[in-house]
Design an enzyme around this catalytic site. Sequence first.
Site: not given
Length: 204
Positions: A78, A141, A165
């Site tokens: 991410e 998250c 993720h």
Amino acid sequence: MKLLLTGFEPFGQESVNPSWEAVKAIPDMVEGVEVVKVRLPVTFKGAAVMLEQAVNEFRPDVVLCVGQGSGRSEVNIERVAINMADSKKPDNDGYQPEEMPVRAEAPDAYFSNLPVKRLVEALHEAGVPAVVSNSAGAYVCNSVFYTALHLVHNKYPDMRAGFVHIPYLPCQVVEKSKQPSMATETVVLALETILHTLATVNHV
Ligand code: PCA
């Protein structure tokens, strides 16, 4: 180097969370890196508090948080955490925020200060499907990722923080047609590769 590595408890209809399955399989010491592992609740409030407590207690050089990315087919590194909690489903406390800030009076977003592209390259070299992702969503998250980067910006400027993720486990998609999955051993290889890269590549 000291690494705080987090995974999550199961949530929704699931009885397992692939993030914790992989995180708990990582040894406490990898190539001279001390690894502290924490299992976070899937609750907006509890996860942020537990993460902050763990950072304050262990003072890691790097915080790497891992979460289940339902429907994702690769390891997703991410890039950005947004100051937005907006959920289509309640968390494990039954709390369902709508367009709430993760932190009041804080920036709209923070970029990961990990070398996201370098990590994807390293994963490809290790034979692991991986991409840079430009959205960690707006569920728990993202809140945890935002909290980690908020700590970097306000308290621990030398700390590095990132979020990964990962796909479902194969056992989670047995009855989910066309949903991608990834075996724990591949995710473990991915985490070890990330760890190795962060320990050997200083600043990118
Ligand atoms: N995935 C969720 C929260 C916990 C997890 O493993 C998310 O993507 O927000």
